[in-house]
Structures are given as structure tokens and as C-alpha cells.
Design a protein around this motif. Structure first.
Motif, PDB file in Angstrom:
ATOM      1  N   GLY A 525      26.219  41.202  37.907  1.00  0.00           N
ATOM      2  CA  GLY A 525      27.224  41.293  36.844  1.00  0.00           C
ATOM      3  C   GLY A 525      27.566  42.717  36.471  1.00  0.00           C
ATOM      4  N   ASP A 551      39.089  35.876  32.137  1.00  0.00           N
ATOM      5  CA  ASP A 551      38.272  34.785  32.665  1.00  0.00           C
ATOM      6  C   ASP A 551      38.917  34.239  33.931  1.00  0.00           C
ATOM      7  N   ILE A 579      28.980  37.611  31.209  1.00  0.00           N
ATOM      8  CA  ILE A 579      29.891  36.683  31.875  1.00  0.00           C
ATOM      9  C   ILE A 579      29.659  35.279  31.349  1.00  0.00           C
ATOM     10  N   VAL A 585      34.222  37.115  36.126  1.00  0.00           N
ATOM     11  CA  VAL A 585      35.346  37.661  35.366  1.00  0.00           C
ATOM     12  C   VAL A 585      36.167  38.539  36.299  1.00  0.00           C
TER      13      VAL A 585
END
Length: 646
Positions: A525, A551, A579, A585
């Protein structure tokens, strides 16, 4: 009769009035100029004092704090755990005292001493200093000191007595922050002082105003994305760089890889696949990686002791992949030698750079140690007196007899668990695990979780079976407990990789997934950015802003518009993302266009993740510049770079 008339000397009244008016203006201008010069000089001197203080403190204090296992800011604390030698340092007040153990280990013995590094305020009259005192010892102590900051502010109160009041008018050291905090300032939990990311130091240059005026200034020294190993207190080289990097992705990571014969062909193939995926997960991130493989002896990838690989450098990443592809199996399992090579120098002292996290993979239990490579063909040193065809000073004592190299096993059962081998490995591990090094164990094999180990009670003794499972032996090494924090799986995925430190995997096909899960718990992430000029880090300072987060459906998510800056000193910057739902994302990143970049030509972007190219879309900006929109998932680390000319 003629009169001798001469003009009267002096000014007329109008002239006098005009002169006085002009003189008043001139004096006012001169006075203002003198006052301005004085203020500018005082501010300049103050800024110079602050810059000098910042450079000096940044050289010593952060690296000392990076080694801290104890920290004390009480003014009366002395730097010896007991009486200090008389005359070791002048009368002074403690600012901060930092302590950590130092272990020296030889082949036959080990010595543990405690090191205290104290920053102290000292002086009399108008001359005050900050000194750095280093004391070593256990029962008897020895101390040295040197001036760190000279000519600092005297006490603001009358009758100041050393050791009573903390000199907060000179330096204030904050408690280290929790390394898990990105935006907050929660104090670090007990036992995690060495993992703290930020330290705030307050200095006063004596200028006319705070900050730019050369007066009080807060200096933020960060330990994010750096080498945070135990540093010798008198060592000037090897100190880490301290950049303001708030990402959790970065720093040093160690990997110990078992390559013993017990892997078998299936296991070896799984190890190569898993370690390669581990490397690819870190590729393009601000991580430095060291890999040590071991069987009866250990070997460092790259050949040299203490070799670290920069995962931002694609050539170094490829070198690691090549070495993994060339792994071959050999006899024996020597945990002690693997830990020794990863954490220590050849003379037994701690390495200047330690792994913040250390992943220990094995498919068995220790059968050898550094003292007894094999009791049937000789100890170390080579002239130990035991028999064996290679047991001569002229030959390598680590090599097995020639008949075993032809495939005939030695007389000793080299697959038998040896308690002394574990004890010696655990002795090293216990000096580092926890506050110094976060250790993670990965045990793999069909019988790893349930099998009991065989106990070799000694040369010539009987061999008995003990009910202790292999997984318990490994858990004791990495955590000091019988279980550690077990990794949990739900729906085929590891769900607690951020806290787990013990992976027990019955099947080899789970190994690669576990290795990747450990890596992505560190850097999953995240998006790392770099600026390159001709393939090397650019010497231009480029700032990037996180301008949008979307998103998967394209809806805007909250965004703090934060920025990172790359330069030749800090060639990368990393954004972390929370996230929702663990999905993904889309992130929009734009370079901040400044007037000083008018002579720079942007050439284009590229992105990668898990060793593969990552697609992205460009966002047109002025002057041929572009931003990007790229997908970042919770279980991946993405790396993007912008090539420029100029």
C-alpha cells in the motif's frame, strides 16, 4: 571715510533651521541603518550558531538514540551505573543519557559490557558548553568526553547548581515517537526506543527572534528510511542519513535462508521462488536488504561480509535475483553461524548496520555451531587435535572429508538436533531480538509443525528423542517464547502479517506467499517516487504532491495533499495509503512546478510493482510536464520514476 564691512560669521536663522531639519533626517536614517545592521548581524550570527548546532547534533545524537535501549532525561543522572572515575568529566547536568549493551564474542568466550552516552550541560560564569560523555563498563567504568556545543546560553536564573535543574534553555529532547504513528505524536512503547522515527531537539543561537531570527529553533531529526543499527559511540563513519521520511516503508531488512540437503529438490525450487518474490516485493522501495544463506556454514549474498543491497538500484536487485537462481544445497544446519554473520563483525563486535527486521527461514533445527562444525573431522581452529582428513592448519577445517564429498555421509548423524548448537544461536539472538531487531521465523516442511526433534546428547553418548516440535525450537529463537505470534490465514490469505513473527507452514507451496506477505506488511500500500537524470538520481530538488485519491469506482477519497521531495541526498520519497476494504486506490501525483525548474526538460514516467511494469495514465501540465495516475493495492508496493534532462 570708508567703512570696513564684513559679513557676519555663522548661519542665518533660516539656514540653521534647514540644517537642523536635514541633520535630523540624516541621523534618523543612519540610526535606522545601524539598528538594522545590528539586528541583521545578530540574526545572522544566531542562524549560523543554529546551523552549527544542528550539524553537530545531527552527527552524534540521532545515531546514539538509534542504539538506545534505555533513555533518561533526569538532570541528576550520572553516566556510570555506579561511581564514575574521578576527573572523567567536569561538574555538569544531564540533558539525556542513552544506554545500550555491547557484546563482544569470540569462538570460545563472550563479554558483555554496557555503554552509556550522556549529553551534559557544563560550565561556570559566562562560558557554558554541551559535552558528550561516553562511559563503558560493568563493575568498573571508564569514561571519555568531548565538547559538542561550545559557548551556549548561560542559566537564566541566579544560583544555578549542576544536577538540579534541566537546561531546557539550551536543548530539549523529546521522548521518541511510536514508529507506527504517521501523523500523531504518541510516545514509543516500552522496548521500542530504537525503532523511534523522530526526535525533536531545541537549540538557541542567541539571535533576535525565533527560527529565522537565529533564536530558538526546533530541529526535527528523523530516523525513517535509514540504517538504524547499533553504532559505536566513538565511530564517526557509518552514521545513518536522517531524512524526513514518514513512510513505514524503508530501512534495513535481513533474510536468513536455509539451503541444507533436507530441502530436497521440491523445497529448493520453492525457496528460490519465494525468495525471488520477496526481493521483487521490495524492488524500487527505499529498503536495503542483506541475505545470508546457510547450511553447515553461512555465506553472504554479494560475497563480502555485511553486504547490503539498495533496492532502489535495479542492477543490485538483479544481482540478488541471479544469486537466488544459483542457490545449491549442502549438508548441515548451522543457525549460529548464520546469525553471527548477519549481526556481527568477524571479530565478534556488533555490526554498525543491523537489520530492523530479520526474517529467519529454515526447514529444520540446528545441527552444527561455530565451534563444532563436525566433531568427527575437527573443530575450529584446525589444529584442535581431533582426527579428520582435513584437520590440518594448511587446509580449510570447514570442509568435510573427501569421502563425504563423494557422497558418503560422515560417521556423525548430521541431521540430529544439538542442544548446544541451539543454545549458542539463541545466545546471539537474545542480544538483539526485540528492541534492536524484530525477528520473524518461517518454518516450512510437511512435518515441521508436528515432528519432534532428535537430541544428540554429545559425542559418544546415547541418542534420545524429545517431544519438542521443530516449530517450538524456531519460535524460541525468534521470540524467546514457545509460540511467538502465530501467522493466521483466512480464505487463503495471511491476515496478521503486520504483527505475526512465527509462520509454521506444512506445505512448500505456502512459502512464497508467506515471504511476500512479510515484505508487504512492511511496504504494502505504498508508492515510492524517484527522479532520475541519465539513469542516476538527479541533483535537482523536485517536489511531488499527492493531488487526488480515487476509489475503484472513481469517487474521490479524503486526501491531505501531502508532498515529498527527492534530491541527490534523498533519492526517493514514499507515500503511504490507507486503503478501504483492503482493495486498491488510484493515486494522482503531480510535480510541483517552480521557477527554478524552467531549464529542466521532463522526459517521461515509468512504474513497476512485483518486478513487472505497472500501467498508468498521464496528467498534462504546463511546459511539457506531466503528472500520473497509478493504481496502488493494499498488497503491493509500487515504484514510479520520472526521467528528466537538466
Amino acid at each position: 571715510m570708508t567703512s570696513d564691512r564684513r559679513r557676519d560669521a555663522g548661519f542665518t536663522l533660516p539656514e540653521l533651521l534647514v540644517s537642523m531639519a536635514v541633520l535630523g533626517v540624516v541621523i534618523g536614517v543612519l540610526g535606522s541603518a545601524v539598528f538594522t545592521i545590528y539586528r541583521v548581524t545578530a540574526a545572522s550570527d544566531g542562524r549560523m550558531n543554529n546551523a552549527r548546532s544542528e550539524q553537530t547534533l545531527a552527527l552524534w545524537l540521532p545515531s546514539d538514540l538509534a542504539s538506545a535501549e534505555s533513555l533518561d532525561t533526569r538532570p541528576g543522572v550520572e553516566p556510570c551505573n555506579g561511581p564514575c572515575p574521578v576527573g572523567s568529566y567536569p561538574a555538569s547536568t544531564n540533558i539525556v543519557s542513552i544506554g545500550y549493551p555491547r557484546l563482544s564474542m569470540t569462538e570460545s568466550d563472550s563479554t558483555s559490557t554496557w555503554v552509556n552516552v550522556a549529553y551534559r550541560y557544563t560550565g561556570l560564569g559566562s562560558k557554558y558548553q554541551v559535552i558528550r560523555v561516553v562511559c563503558r563498563g560493568v563493575a568498573e567504568w571508564s569514561c571519555t568526553s568531548k565538547v559538542v556545543l561550545a559557548d551556549v546560553s548561560p542559566p537564566p536564573m541566579q544560583g544555578y547548581v549542576h544536577g538540579v535543574v534541566s537546561p531546557t534553555w539550551v536543548v530539549t529532547v523529546s521522548e521518541p515517537f511510536d514508529p507506527g504513528e504517521v501523523d500523531g505524536e504518541a510516545p514509543a512503547p516500552d522496548g521500542q526506543l530504537k525503532s523511534a522515527k523522530r526526535v525533536v531537539v531545541r537549540v538557541n543561537g542567541g539571535g533576535t527572534g525565533n527560527s529565522r531570527g537565529g533564536g530558538w529553533k526546533d530541529i526535527v531529526l528523523s530516523m525513517g528510511s535509514t540504517d538504524r543499527g547499533t553504532l559505536e559511540p566513538d565511530e564517526l563513519e557509518g552514521n545513518p542519513n536522517f531524512s524526513e521520511t514518514m513512510s513505514r516503508c524503508g530501512g534495513t531488512f535481513g533474510l536468513l535462508v536455509d539451503k541444507s540437503y533436507s530441502l530436497g529438490d521440491v523445497g529448493l525450487a520453492a525457496v528460490k521462488d519465494g525468495v525471488t518474490r520477496f526481493i521483487d516485493a521490495f524492488a524500487g522501495t527505499p529498503v536495503r536488504l542483506q541475505i545470508v544463506s546457510f547450511n553447515h556454514l553461512s555465506t553472504t549474498f554479494g560475497g563480502s561480509w555485511g553486504r547490503w543491497f539498495d533496492m532502489l538500484d535495479e542492477a543490485q536487485v538483479q544481482q540478488l535475483r541471479n544469486e537466488v537462481a544459483g542457490l545449491t544445497m549442502y549438508y548441515g544446519t548451522n543457525w549460529e553461524d548464520a546469525l553471527f554473520r548477519m549481526l556481527k563483525n568477524p571479530d565478534g563486535s556488533s555490526q554498525a548496520t543491523l537489520p530492523e527486521k530479520l526474517l529467519f527461514f529454515t526447514d529444520g533445527v540446528p545441527t552444527y555451531d561455530r565451534l563444532t562444525i563436525n566433531p568427527h573431522w575437527g573443530n575450529v581452529p584446525a589444529n584442535s587435535g581431533l582426527s579428520g582428513t582435513e584437520n590440518t592448519p594448511a587446509k580449510n577445517p570447514y570442509l568435510p572429508p573427501a569421502d563425504y564429498r563423494l557422497g558418503i555421509p560422515p560417521a556423525r548423524n548430521w541431521w540430529i538436533y544439538v542442544q548446544e548448537a541451539f543454545d549458542r544461536a539463541n545466545y546471539i539472538a537474545s542480544q538483539y531480538r526485540g528492541a534492536a531487531v524484530n525477528m520473524i521465523g518461517v518454518g516450512v516442511g510437511p512435518e515441521f509443525a508436528n515432528s519432534s526433534v532428535w537430541l544428540d546428547v554429545g559425542q559418544g553418548g546415547s541418542i534420545t528423542e524429545t517431544p519438542t516440535a521443530n516449530s517450538v525450537i524456531l519460535a524460541r529463537l525468534v521470540s524467546g517464547t514457545d509460540t511467538g505470534v502465530p501467522a493466521l490465514m483466512e480464505n487463503g490469505q495471511f491476515v496478521n502479517a503486520d504483527v505475526a513473527n512465527m509462520y509454521t507452514l506444512p506445505q512448500w507451496d505456502q512459502f512464497a506467499q508467506a515471504m511476500e506477505a512479510v515484505a508487504l506488511a512492511e511496504c504494502g500500500g505504498t508508492l515510492t517516487l524517484r527522479t532520475l537524470d541519465g539513469g542516476t538520481p538527479s541533483d535537482r530538488s523536485i517536489t511531488y504532491q499527492k493531488t487526488a485519491i480515487l476509489d475503484p469506482d472513481g469517487a474521490a477519497l479524503p486526501n491531505d495533499q501531502s508532498v515529498i521531495t527527492t534530491s541527490v541526498q534523498f533519492p526517493s520519497g514514499t507515500f503511504d495509503f490507507s486503503i478501504p476494504g483492503g482493495d486498491a486506490v488510484v493515486v494522482e501525483i503531480r510535480p510541483v512546478l517552480r521557477s527554478d525548474l524552467s531549464d529542466v526538460t521532463p522526459l517521461g514516467w515509468s512504474c513497476r510493482s512485483r518486478g513487472l511494469e505497472r500501467t498508468f495514465t498521464t496528467v498534462p501540465l504546463e511546459g511539457g510536464w506531466t503528472g500520473i495516475r497509478v493504481r496502488v493495492a493494499a498488497n503491493e508496493a509500487v515504484s514510479c520514476r520520472l526521467e528528466i534532462d537538466g
